[in-house]
Write a protein that holds these residues in place. Structure first.
Motif, PDB file in Angstrom:
ATOM      1  N   ALA A   1       0.879  -1.169   0.000  1.00  0.00           N
ATOM      2  CA  ALA A   1       0.000   0.000   0.000  1.00  0.00           C
ATOM      3  C   ALA A   1       0.916   1.218   0.000  1.00  0.00           C
ATOM      4  O   ALA A   1       1.601   1.483   0.988  1.00  0.00           O
ATOM      5  CB  ALA A   1      -0.902   0.001   1.229  1.00  0.00           C
ATOM      6  N   GLY A   2       0.918   1.938  -1.124  1.00  0.00           N
ATOM      7  CA  GLY A   2       1.867   3.041  -1.279  1.00  0.00           C
ATOM      8  C   GLY A   2       1.208   4.354  -1.636  1.00  0.00           C
ATOM      9  O   GLY A   2       1.743   5.123  -2.423  1.00  0.00           O
ATOM     10  N   GLY A   3       0.026   4.616  -1.057  1.00  0.00           N
ATOM     11  CA  GLY A   3      -0.687   5.830  -1.422  1.00  0.00           C
ATOM     12  C   GLY A   3      -1.467   5.615  -2.702  1.00  0.00           C
ATOM     13  O   GLY A   3      -2.120   4.578  -2.868  1.00  0.00           O
ATOM     14  N   CYS A   4      -1.410   6.553  -3.613  1.00  0.00           N
ATOM     15  CA  CYS A   4      -2.119   6.439  -4.887  1.00  0.00           C
ATOM     16  C   CYS A   4      -1.639   5.206  -5.649  1.00  0.00           C
ATOM     17  O   CYS A   4      -0.459   5.087  -5.976  1.00  0.00           O
ATOM     18  CB  CYS A   4      -1.882   7.691  -5.724  1.00  0.00           C
ATOM     19  SG  CYS A   4      -2.515   7.563  -7.409  1.00  0.00           S
ATOM     20  N   PHE A   5      -2.563   4.279  -5.942  1.00  0.00           N
ATOM     21  CA  PHE A   5      -2.098   3.041  -6.579  1.00  0.00           C
ATOM     22  C   PHE A   5      -1.654   3.241  -8.021  1.00  0.00           C
ATOM     23  O   PHE A   5      -0.934   2.417  -8.564  1.00  0.00           O
ATOM     24  CB  PHE A   5      -3.090   1.889  -6.452  1.00  0.00           C
ATOM     25  CG  PHE A   5      -4.530   2.151  -6.802  1.00  0.00           C
ATOM     26  CD1 PHE A   5      -4.911   3.053  -7.779  1.00  0.00           C
ATOM     27  CD2 PHE A   5      -5.532   1.450  -6.144  1.00  0.00           C
ATOM     28  CE1 PHE A   5      -6.236   3.258  -8.098  1.00  0.00           C
ATOM     29  CE2 PHE A   5      -6.875   1.647  -6.454  1.00  0.00           C
ATOM     30  CZ  PHE A   5      -7.228   2.553  -7.430  1.00  0.00           C
ATOM     31  N   TRP A   6      -2.046   4.337  -8.647  1.00  0.00           N
ATOM     32  CA  TRP A   6      -1.510   4.616  -9.990  1.00  0.00           C
ATOM     33  C   TRP A   6       0.006   4.775  -9.938  1.00  0.00           C
ATOM     34  O   TRP A   6       0.725   4.256 -10.789  1.00  0.00           O
ATOM     35  CB  TRP A   6      -2.103   5.899 -10.549  1.00  0.00           C
ATOM     36  CG  TRP A   6      -3.579   5.912 -10.755  1.00  0.00           C
ATOM     37  CD1 TRP A   6      -4.418   4.828 -10.826  1.00  0.00           C
ATOM     38  CD2 TRP A   6      -4.399   7.065 -10.929  1.00  0.00           C
ATOM     39  NE1 TRP A   6      -5.702   5.247 -11.035  1.00  0.00           N
ATOM     40  CE2 TRP A   6      -5.730   6.601 -11.099  1.00  0.00           C
ATOM     41  CE3 TRP A   6      -4.133   8.434 -10.956  1.00  0.00           C
ATOM     42  CZ2 TRP A   6      -6.793   7.488 -11.299  1.00  0.00           C
ATOM     43  CZ3 TRP A   6      -5.196   9.308 -11.158  1.00  0.00           C
ATOM     44  CH2 TRP A   6      -6.507   8.845 -11.322  1.00  0.00           C
TER      45      TRP A   6
ATOM     46  N   ARG B   1      -6.929   0.085   2.224  1.00  0.00           N
ATOM     47  CA  ARG B   1      -5.928   1.008   1.711  1.00  0.00           C
ATOM     48  C   ARG B   1      -5.767   0.733   0.224  1.00  0.00           C
ATOM     49  O   ARG B   1      -5.880  -0.418  -0.213  1.00  0.00           O
ATOM     50  CB  ARG B   1      -4.577   0.796   2.401  1.00  0.00           C
ATOM     51  CG  ARG B   1      -4.661   0.883   3.913  1.00  0.00           C
ATOM     52  CD  ARG B   1      -3.312   0.578   4.559  1.00  0.00           C
ATOM     53  NE  ARG B   1      -3.479   0.319   5.990  1.00  0.00           N
ATOM     54  CZ  ARG B   1      -2.691   0.767   6.937  1.00  0.00           C
ATOM     55  NH1 ARG B   1      -1.641   1.508   6.622  1.00  0.00           N
ATOM     56  NH2 ARG B   1      -2.901   0.477   8.209  1.00  0.00           N
ATOM     57  N   GLU B   2      -5.512   1.780  -0.559  1.00  0.00           N
ATOM     58  CA  GLU B   2      -5.158   1.547  -1.955  1.00  0.00           C
ATOM     59  C   GLU B   2      -3.855   0.761  -1.967  1.00  0.00           C
ATOM     60  O   GLU B   2      -2.910   1.100  -1.237  1.00  0.00           O
ATOM     61  CB  GLU B   2      -4.994   2.868  -2.708  1.00  0.00           C
ATOM     62  CG  GLU B   2      -6.308   3.574  -2.968  1.00  0.00           C
ATOM     63  CD  GLU B   2      -6.215   4.626  -4.063  1.00  0.00           C
ATOM     64  OE1 GLU B   2      -5.218   4.636  -4.809  1.00  0.00           O
ATOM     65  OE2 GLU B   2      -7.155   5.430  -4.170  1.00  0.00           O
TER      66      GLU B   2
ATOM     67  N   ASP C   1      -1.785  12.938  -1.396  1.00  0.00           N
ATOM     68  CA  ASP C   1      -2.851  11.956  -1.164  1.00  0.00           C
ATOM     69  C   ASP C   1      -2.893  11.600   0.311  1.00  0.00           C
ATOM     70  O   ASP C   1      -2.079  10.809   0.799  1.00  0.00           O
ATOM     71  CB  ASP C   1      -2.614  10.703  -2.018  1.00  0.00           C
ATOM     72  CG  ASP C   1      -2.684  11.010  -3.504  1.00  0.00           C
ATOM     73  OD1 ASP C   1      -3.686  11.618  -3.918  1.00  0.00           O
ATOM     74  OD2 ASP C   1      -1.747  10.662  -4.237  1.00  0.00           O
ATOM     75  N   GLN C   2      -3.828  12.192   1.026  1.00  0.00           N
ATOM     76  CA  GLN C   2      -3.911  12.036   2.470  1.00  0.00           C
ATOM     77  C   GLN C   2      -5.267  11.451   2.868  1.00  0.00           C
ATOM     78  O   GLN C   2      -6.285  11.749   2.257  1.00  0.00           O
ATOM     79  CB  GLN C   2      -3.720  13.392   3.155  1.00  0.00           C
ATOM     80  CG  GLN C   2      -2.355  14.027   2.896  1.00  0.00           C
ATOM     81  CD  GLN C   2      -1.236  13.328   3.636  1.00  0.00           C
ATOM     82  OE1 GLN C   2      -1.256  13.201   4.862  1.00  0.00           O
ATOM     83  NE2 GLN C   2      -0.235  12.870   2.894  1.00  0.00           N
TER      84      GLN C   2
ATOM     85  N   TYR D   1      -5.145   6.096   1.880  1.00  0.00           N
ATOM     86  CA  TYR D   1      -3.818   6.332   1.308  1.00  0.00           C
ATOM     87  C   TYR D   1      -2.682   5.993   2.274  1.00  0.00           C
ATOM     88  O   TYR D   1      -1.515   6.221   1.953  1.00  0.00           O
ATOM     89  CB  TYR D   1      -3.689   7.793   0.863  1.00  0.00           C
ATOM     90  CG  TYR D   1      -4.608   8.174  -0.261  1.00  0.00           C
ATOM     91  CD1 TYR D   1      -4.480   7.603  -1.525  1.00  0.00           C
ATOM     92  CD2 TYR D   1      -5.620   9.107  -0.075  1.00  0.00           C
ATOM     93  CE1 TYR D   1      -5.330   7.941  -2.560  1.00  0.00           C
ATOM     94  CE2 TYR D   1      -6.475   9.458  -1.111  1.00  0.00           C
ATOM     95  CZ  TYR D   1      -6.319   8.870  -2.348  1.00  0.00           C
ATOM     96  OH  TYR D   1      -7.167   9.217  -3.379  1.00  0.00           O
ATOM     97  N   ARG D   2      -3.013   5.469   3.458  1.00  0.00           N
ATOM     98  CA  ARG D   2      -1.957   5.110   4.403  1.00  0.00           C
ATOM     99  C   ARG D   2      -1.122   3.964   3.836  1.00  0.00           C
ATOM    100  O   ARG D   2      -1.640   3.063   3.187  1.00  0.00           O
ATOM    101  CB  ARG D   2      -2.561   4.709   5.754  1.00  0.00           C
ATOM    102  CG  ARG D   2      -3.152   5.885   6.521  1.00  0.00           C
ATOM    103  CD  ARG D   2      -3.791   5.407   7.805  1.00  0.00           C
ATOM    104  NE  ARG D   2      -4.857   4.452   7.503  1.00  0.00           N
ATOM    105  CZ  ARG D   2      -5.285   3.528   8.357  1.00  0.00           C
ATOM    106  NH1 ARG D   2      -4.738   3.412   9.549  1.00  0.00           N
ATOM    107  NH2 ARG D   2      -6.267   2.713   8.015  1.00  0.00           N
TER     108      ARG D   2
END
Length: 202
Positions: free
Chosen positions: A36-41, A81-82, A117-118, A122-123
């Motif tokens: 899970a690294g924030g925005c998955f894009w 989470r994304e 991305d908060q 997004y964690r």
């Protein structure tokens, strides 16, 4: 009028991004890693061209709702989470190498997300199997020493991964202009370089 409509429809079709190609079966002996690294894009983009990686899928992990939609996750309350699921050949690239790379795609000192991305979805986290966990923990400790700052991104127990819809798969590759606008607007590159310097993976 008919010719004009046909021409407009042809132009729209030509400019529309193609849907992602159907997934091919993973090579024999493949393994998976979930991050899970924030925005998955952005997470997907950071891993999809790594040698030994056969596929990267955007989706959700760590929640309590089955088969969540993007709208549900963004709205909150599902606990997801994304995330991305990376399928790789361990004979070509090790799990440790992938985790080492992951830290350098995020700000592991931010408890609430990644750059612009908060929020809960997004964690960041590494979702690791029992076998992967010691490797992930060792990678985390080494990266923390290299950065010289305390990490808040946890290594969590493996969780069910749910793929996102097809519109989110291979997003940066299928929508380069839109992704670039997001990346610049988020100031992702300079923010990542402030954390990791030349070691940043964007």
């Amino acid at each position: 009028m008919t010719r004009l409509i046909i021409a407009v429809l042809a132009l729209i079709a030509a400019c529309s991004p193609a849907p992602p190609a159907p997934a091919e079966p993973p090579p024999p002996g493949s393994q998976t890693a979930t991050f899970a690294g924030g925005c998955f894009w952005s997470s997907e983009k950071a891993f999809e061209h790594v040698r030994g990686v056969s596929s990267v899928v955007s989706g959700f992990a760590g929640g309590h709702v089955a088969n969540p939609t993007y709208a549900q996750v963004v709205r909150g309350g599902t606990g997801h989470r994304e995330a991305i699921q990376v399928t790789f050949d361990p004979r070509v690239v090790s799990y440790r190498a992938l985790v080492d790379r992951f830290w350098r795609t995020i700000d592991p000192t931010d408890p609430d997300g990644v750059f612009c991305d908060q929020g809960p979805s997004y964690r960041t986290a590494v979702f690791a199997t029992a076998e992967q966990r010691p490797v992930a923990e060792a990678s985390r400790a080494a990266a923390q020493r290299a950065l010289g700052r305390e990490f808040v991104t946890p290594v969590l127990a493996s969780a069910r991964f749910w793929p996102a819809g097809p519109e989110h798969q291979d997003y940066a590759e299928r929508n380069p202009a839109r992704y670039e606008a997001y990346r610049i607007g988020c100031r992702r590159t300079p923010a990542l370089q402030r954390v990791w310097g030349d070691a940043a993976v964007n």
